[in-house]
Design a protein around this motif. Structure first.
Motif, PDB file in Angstrom:
ATOM      1  N   ILE A 126       0.837  -1.199   0.000  1.00 19.74           N
ATOM      2  CA  ILE A 126       0.000   0.000   0.000  1.00 19.74           C
ATOM      3  C   ILE A 126       0.871   1.248   0.000  1.00 19.74           C
ATOM      4  CG2 ILE A 126      -1.687   1.347   1.326  1.00 19.74           C
ATOM      5  CD1 ILE A 126      -2.779  -1.412   2.313  1.00 19.74           C
ATOM      6  N   LEU A 127       1.885   1.252   0.838  1.00 27.71           N
ATOM      7  CA  LEU A 127       2.797   2.404   0.879  1.00 27.71           C
ATOM      8  C   LEU A 127       3.524   2.586  -0.447  1.00 27.71           C
ATOM      9  CD1 LEU A 127       4.259   2.069   4.475  1.00 27.71           C
ATOM     10  CD2 LEU A 127       2.712   3.848   3.623  1.00 27.71           C
ATOM     11  N   ALA A 128       3.924   1.502  -1.072  1.00 25.76           N
ATOM     12  CA  ALA A 128       4.609   1.598  -2.360  1.00 25.76           C
ATOM     13  C   ALA A 128       3.695   2.195  -3.423  1.00 25.76           C
ATOM     14  CB  ALA A 128       5.109   0.222  -2.796  1.00 25.76           C
ATOM     15  N   ILE A 129       2.445   1.784  -3.435  1.00 22.67           N
ATOM     16  CA  ILE A 129       1.484   2.355  -4.388  1.00 22.67           C
ATOM     17  C   ILE A 129       1.340   3.855  -4.134  1.00 22.67           C
ATOM     18  CG2 ILE A 129      -0.943   2.412  -5.104  1.00 22.67           C
ATOM     19  CD1 ILE A 129      -1.001  -0.638  -4.358  1.00 22.67           C
ATOM     20  N   ALA A 130       1.162   4.218  -2.876  1.00 18.14           N
ATOM     21  CA  ALA A 130       0.951   5.624  -2.518  1.00 18.14           C
ATOM     22  C   ALA A 130       2.191   6.483  -2.774  1.00 18.14           C
ATOM     23  CB  ALA A 130       0.526   5.731  -1.062  1.00 18.14           C
ATOM     24  N   CYS A 131       3.366   5.929  -2.552  1.00 18.93           N
ATOM     25  CA  CYS A 131       4.605   6.702  -2.727  1.00 18.93           C
ATOM     26  C   CYS A 131       4.990   6.884  -4.182  1.00 18.93           C
ATOM     27  CB  CYS A 131       5.754   6.034  -1.980  1.00 18.93           C
ATOM     28  SG  CYS A 131       5.627   6.191  -0.197  1.00 18.93           S
ATOM     29  N   THR A 132       4.539   5.997  -5.044  1.00 15.50           N
ATOM     30  CA  THR A 132       4.959   6.063  -6.444  1.00 15.50           C
ATOM     31  C   THR A 132       3.858   6.552  -7.381  1.00 15.50           C
ATOM     32  OG1 THR A 132       4.409   3.725  -6.747  1.00 15.50           O
ATOM     33  CG2 THR A 132       6.686   4.249  -6.161  1.00 15.50           C
ATOM     34  N   ASN A 133       2.690   6.864  -6.833  1.00 15.87           N
ATOM     35  CA  ASN A 133       1.568   7.323  -7.641  1.00 15.87           C
ATOM     36  C   ASN A 133       0.811   8.425  -6.913  1.00 15.87           C
ATOM     37  OD1 ASN A 133       1.241   5.121  -9.912  1.00 15.87           O
ATOM     38  ND2 ASN A 133       1.621   4.023  -8.008  1.00 15.87           N
ATOM     39  N   THR A 134       0.252   9.347  -7.661  1.00 11.26           N
ATOM     40  CA  THR A 134      -0.641  10.341  -7.067  1.00 11.26           C
ATOM     41  C   THR A 134      -2.014   9.694  -6.910  1.00 11.26           C
ATOM     42  OG1 THR A 134      -1.459  11.199  -9.180  1.00 11.26           O
ATOM     43  CG2 THR A 134       0.590  12.187  -8.297  1.00 11.26           C
ATOM     44  N   PRO A 135      -2.903  10.282  -6.113  1.00  8.46           N
ATOM     45  CA  PRO A 135      -4.261   9.750  -6.027  1.00  8.46           C
ATOM     46  C   PRO A 135      -4.981   9.738  -7.381  1.00  8.46           C
ATOM     47  CG  PRO A 135      -3.845  11.211  -4.184  1.00  8.46           C
ATOM     48  CD  PRO A 135      -2.672  11.341  -5.127  1.00  8.46           C
ATOM     49  N   ALA A 136      -4.605  10.636  -8.279  1.00 10.05           N
ATOM     50  CA  ALA A 136      -5.199  10.650  -9.615  1.00 10.05           C
ATOM     51  C   ALA A 136      -4.713   9.479 -10.468  1.00 10.05           C
ATOM     52  CB  ALA A 136      -4.882  11.968 -10.317  1.00 10.05           C
ATOM     53  N   GLN A 137      -3.583   8.896 -10.102  1.00 11.72           N
ATOM     54  CA  GLN A 137      -3.019   7.774 -10.865  1.00 11.72           C
ATOM     55  C   GLN A 137      -3.427   6.415 -10.312  1.00 11.72           C
ATOM     56  OE1 GLN A 137       1.050   9.001 -10.283  1.00 11.72           O
ATOM     57  NE2 GLN A 137       1.243   9.625 -12.427  1.00 11.72           N
ATOM     58  N   SER A 138      -3.645   6.323  -9.012  1.00 10.56           N
ATOM     59  CA  SER A 138      -3.984   5.040  -8.378  1.00 10.56           C
ATOM     60  C   SER A 138      -4.954   5.257  -7.240  1.00 10.56           C
ATOM     61  CB  SER A 138      -2.727   4.351  -7.826  1.00 10.56           C
ATOM     62  OG  SER A 138      -1.957   3.829  -8.873  1.00 10.56           O
ATOM     63  N   ARG A 139      -6.001   4.437  -7.235  1.00 10.46           N
ATOM     64  CA  ARG A 139      -6.982   4.440  -6.156  1.00 10.46           C
ATOM     65  C   ARG A 139      -6.933   3.066  -5.491  1.00 10.46           C
ATOM     66  NH1 ARG A 139      -8.074   8.726  -4.319  1.00 10.46           N
ATOM     67  NH2 ARG A 139     -10.054   8.013  -3.559  1.00 10.46           N
ATOM     68  N   ILE A 140      -7.038   3.048  -4.167  1.00 10.93           N
ATOM     69  CA  ILE A 140      -6.953   1.803  -3.405  1.00 10.93           C
ATOM     70  C   ILE A 140      -8.285   1.551  -2.712  1.00 10.93           C
ATOM     71  CG2 ILE A 140      -5.789   0.590  -1.508  1.00 10.93           C
ATOM     72  CD1 ILE A 140      -3.365   2.493  -2.051  1.00 10.93           C
ATOM     73  N   ILE A 141      -8.839   0.369  -2.952  1.00 15.20           N
ATOM     74  CA  ILE A 141     -10.030  -0.087  -2.243  1.00 15.20           C
ATOM     75  C   ILE A 141      -9.528  -1.142  -1.266  1.00 15.20           C
ATOM     76  CG2 ILE A 141     -12.224  -1.294  -2.426  1.00 15.20           C
ATOM     77  CD1 ILE A 141     -10.882   0.542  -5.425  1.00 15.20           C
ATOM     78  N   LEU A 142      -9.705  -0.881   0.015  1.00 22.62           N
ATOM     79  CA  LEU A 142      -9.145  -1.740   1.057  1.00 22.62           C
ATOM     80  C   LEU A 142     -10.262  -2.376   1.871  1.00 22.62           C
ATOM     81  CD1 LEU A 142      -6.690  -2.804   2.603  1.00 22.62           C
ATOM     82  CD2 LEU A 142      -6.589  -0.608   3.811  1.00 22.62           C
ATOM     83  N   ILE A 143     -10.330  -3.693   1.823  1.00 27.85           N
ATOM     84  CA  ILE A 143     -11.349  -4.456   2.549  1.00 27.85           C
ATOM     85  C   ILE A 143     -10.634  -5.289   3.600  1.00 27.85           C
ATOM     86  CG2 ILE A 143     -13.195  -6.175   2.367  1.00 27.85           C
ATOM     87  CD1 ILE A 143     -13.424  -5.331  -0.633  1.00 27.85           C
ATOM     88  N   ASP A 144     -11.074  -5.151   4.856  1.00 31.51           N
ATOM     89  CA  ASP A 144     -10.421  -5.870   5.947  1.00 31.51           C
ATOM     90  C   ASP A 144     -11.448  -6.417   6.930  1.00 31.51           C
ATOM     91  OD1 ASP A 144      -8.593  -6.913   7.747  1.00 31.51           O
ATOM     92  OD2 ASP A 144      -8.197  -4.987   8.700  1.00 31.51           O
ATOM     93  N   PRO A 145     -11.658  -7.735   6.938  1.00 28.17           N
ATOM     94  CA  PRO A 145     -12.616  -8.345   7.863  1.00 28.17           C
ATOM     95  C   PRO A 145     -12.277  -8.141   9.347  1.00 28.17           C
ATOM     96  CG  PRO A 145     -12.032  -9.882   6.123  1.00 28.17           C
ATOM     97  CD  PRO A 145     -11.102  -8.709   6.009  1.00 28.17           C
ATOM     98  N   LYS A 146     -11.026  -7.789   9.632  1.00 22.05           N
ATOM     99  CA  LYS A 146     -10.616  -7.633  11.035  1.00 22.05           C
ATOM    100  C   LYS A 146     -10.864  -6.206  11.534  1.00 22.05           C
ATOM    101  CE  LYS A 146      -6.627  -8.887  10.281  1.00 22.05           C
ATOM    102  NZ  LYS A 146      -5.341  -9.243   9.853  1.00 22.05           N
ATOM    103  N   ARG A 147     -11.890  -5.586  10.971  1.00 26.32           N
ATOM    104  CA  ARG A 147     -12.324  -4.249  11.419  1.00 26.32           C
ATOM    105  C   ARG A 147     -11.259  -3.177  11.231  1.00 26.32           C
ATOM    106  NH1 ARG A 147     -17.128  -5.557  10.782  1.00 26.32           N
ATOM    107  NH2 ARG A 147     -18.061  -6.955  12.282  1.00 26.32           N
TER     108      ARG A 147
END
Length: 140
Positions: free
Chosen positions: A5-26
């Motif tokens: 996740i950090l690698a995606i965020a550090c190498t892309n702007t929000p306009a270049q990459s969007r992250i959908i994060l699903i976590d059953p552990k709340r």
């Protein structure tokens, strides 16, 4: 997963990459990412919300195919490099942590199986969507 996740965020702007994060552990493992501008809708920790988001992604993929066709581009790379394109599309990263845990729930499994399969097929064809799962890491 956090490093990815950090690698995606550090190498892309929000306009270049969007992250959908699903976590059953709340969201216990991901609370630090709540303010990340790349995160689309916060950490999803509810099965109903996850199902809705995955269904929304199928609709988004259909829309993206229309944009690719309109711009006569075969994939997201060509679209985003094309001068005069009607829009630029960010890559969508779906990170569904502990996917197997919720798949043990009959309702979730029955609802999500076809949706995830459809997203995978559509994504491979358009190379415009990536999915990461902790137990099964598959490029989609």
């Amino acid at each position: 997963m956090q490093n990815i996740i950090l690698a995606i965020a550090c190498t892309n702007t929000p306009a270049q990459s969007r992250i959908i994060l699903i976590d059953p552990k709340r969201g216990v493992d991901y609370f630090a990412f709540e303010g990340l501008p790349h995160l689309d809708g916060g950490v999803i920790d509810d099965q109903t919300a996850a199902i809705a988001k995955l269904n929304d992604l199928v609709t988004e993929m259909d829309r993206r195919y229309a944009v690719l066709r309109e711009n006569k581009a075969g994939d997201i790379y060509k679209l985003n490099a094309k001068l005069g394109a009607s829009e630029r599309l960010p890559f969508l990263w779906v990170i569904h942590d502990e996917f197997a845990e919720w798949m043990m729930t009959d309702h979730y499994r029955d609802t999500v199986t076809n949706t995830v399969s459809r997203l995978g097929i559509m994504a491979r064809a358009a190379e415009s969507f990536y999915s990461l799962q902790r137990s099964v890491r598959t490029r989609m």
